[in-house]
Design a protein around this motif. Sequence first.
Motif, short mmCIF file in Angstrom:
data_model
loop_
_atom_site.label_atom_id
_atom_site.label_comp_id
_atom_site.label_asym_id
_atom_site.label_seq_id
_atom_site.Cartn_x
_atom_site.Cartn_y
_atom_site.Cartn_z
N ASN A 194 18.57 6.49 26.15
CA ASN A 194 17.41 5.75 25.63
C ASN A 194 17.58 5.41 24.16
O ASN A 194 17.09 4.36 23.69
CB ASN A 194 16.13 6.58 25.83
N VAL B 60 25.59 -2.77 29.89
CA VAL B 60 24.75 -1.66 29.42
C VAL B 60 23.56 -1.46 30.36
O VAL B 60 23.23 -0.32 30.74
CB VAL B 60 24.27 -1.92 27.99
N LEU B 61 22.92 -2.55 30.77
CA LEU B 61 21.76 -2.45 31.65
C LEU B 61 22.14 -1.86 33.00
O LEU B 61 21.41 -1.03 33.56
CB LEU B 61 21.12 -3.82 31.82
N LEU B 62 23.28 -2.29 33.55
CA LEU B 62 23.72 -1.77 34.84
C LEU B 62 24.03 -0.28 34.75
O LEU B 62 23.65 0.50 35.64
CB LEU B 62 24.95 -2.54 35.32
N THR C 15 21.12 -0.28 18.98
CA THR C 15 21.37 -1.71 19.18
C THR C 15 20.39 -2.55 18.39
O THR C 15 20.77 -3.57 17.78
CB THR C 15 21.28 -2.06 20.68
N GLN D 229 22.86 1.94 32.56
CA GLN D 229 21.66 2.75 32.36
C GLN D 229 20.80 2.77 33.62
O GLN D 229 20.24 3.81 33.97
CB GLN D 229 20.85 2.22 31.18
N GLY D 230 20.72 1.65 34.32
CA GLY D 230 19.99 1.63 35.58
C GLY D 230 20.60 2.57 36.60
O GLY D 230 19.88 3.27 37.34
N THR E 68 25.49 -7.02 27.27
CA THR E 68 24.17 -6.57 27.70
C THR E 68 24.09 -6.25 29.19
O THR E 68 23.55 -5.20 29.57
CB THR E 68 23.11 -7.62 27.32
N PRO E 69 24.60 -7.10 30.10
CA PRO E 69 24.52 -6.74 31.52
C PRO E 69 25.22 -5.43 31.86
O PRO E 69 24.75 -4.67 32.70
CB PRO E 69 25.21 -7.93 32.21
N TRP F 203 19.13 2.01 22.67
CA TRP F 203 18.31 0.84 22.35
C TRP F 203 17.97 0.79 20.86
O TRP F 203 17.92 -0.29 20.26
CB TRP F 203 17.04 0.85 23.19
N GLY G 9 12.24 -2.34 24.74
CA GLY G 9 13.00 -1.44 25.59
C GLY G 9 13.07 -0.04 25.01
O GLY G 9 12.93 0.96 25.74
#
Length: 333
Positions: free
Chosen positions: A56, A309-311, A62, A313-314, A306-307, A59, A17
């Motif tokens: 970015n 963070v992904l949401l 993390t 950033q998306g 994790t979900p 990542w 990622g």
Amino acid sequence: MELHNVWFALIAVLWVGYFFLEGFDFGVGVLTKLLARDRAERRVLINTIGPVWDGNEVWLLTAGGATFAAFPDWYATLFSGFYLPLLLILVCLIVRGVAFEYRHKREEERWQANWEQAIFWTSLLPAFLWGVAFANIVRGVAIDADKEYVGGLLDLLNPYALLGGLVTLTLFTFHGAVFAALKTVGEIRVRARTLSLRLGAVAGVPAVAFLLWTQALRGDGASLVALAVAGTALLAAIAAIRAGREGWSFALSGVTIAAAVAMLFLALFPRVMPSTLDDAWSLTVTNASSSPYTLTIMTWLAVIATPVVLLYQGWTYWVFRKRIGTQHLADTH
């Protein structure tokens, strides 16, 4: 599957990622000299990554934190042995962040030109050094029985590692050129497409050589599949940008980077840091990992965080999805 294997896979995903996302903004930073013809076009390129570059880098933080918690011996040996190159990367990332924030604070041409120079060099150097670092991790370094690195700085500058640095630099620049074509309008978009074709061809030669070398060095059947995916995706990305399908080309150039990084981790497993002195002294997912209790707590935290963070950033990428050009710049800087 045992938790230390799960966390090796998760750390691999984090690095995939990071290189997918940070790869294109490193590439855009390099393109501020290769593609932009004047200050206005450099502003356009910088603005394409302005809303996302700092996200970015999450990542990377993390991945580093996960390595520290899940594989403390790997983290200790890696950061002590690779201290100088990793310190240089860290300094570049700090200066790069300051450059993005301070470039527009004053209107003097020299002030802005100096910060733009900083953006270029602090994008180019980490793009190269990350390849050098990961190539050395896969190749192996001088680790003794106490899990300590006993080599020197020059040992890290071997032909395989330098080729790895060239691969990441050229692939990231190609990835960034495709992103620039995807995010801009007008003449700069046309030139970004043309440059992408050239950069794709340039990146292909060292990439194929490096991945074949890696396969011969430590590869197996799984890494061979990843190699085939990386090569096919790169050819498809070049074909897509030639056809004017920038979105597909960007996705495929990202797949190229993801498959190449996945191949390195597949070739590495079950080691996390091979020893060139004695294979019995290599760090592995077993002898370098934390306790099962620690890994269990980390797993639950990862499932929860994790979900989110992904949401987030998306959502950021969705909000800033529109193309920009010089006509969208403010009259004053």
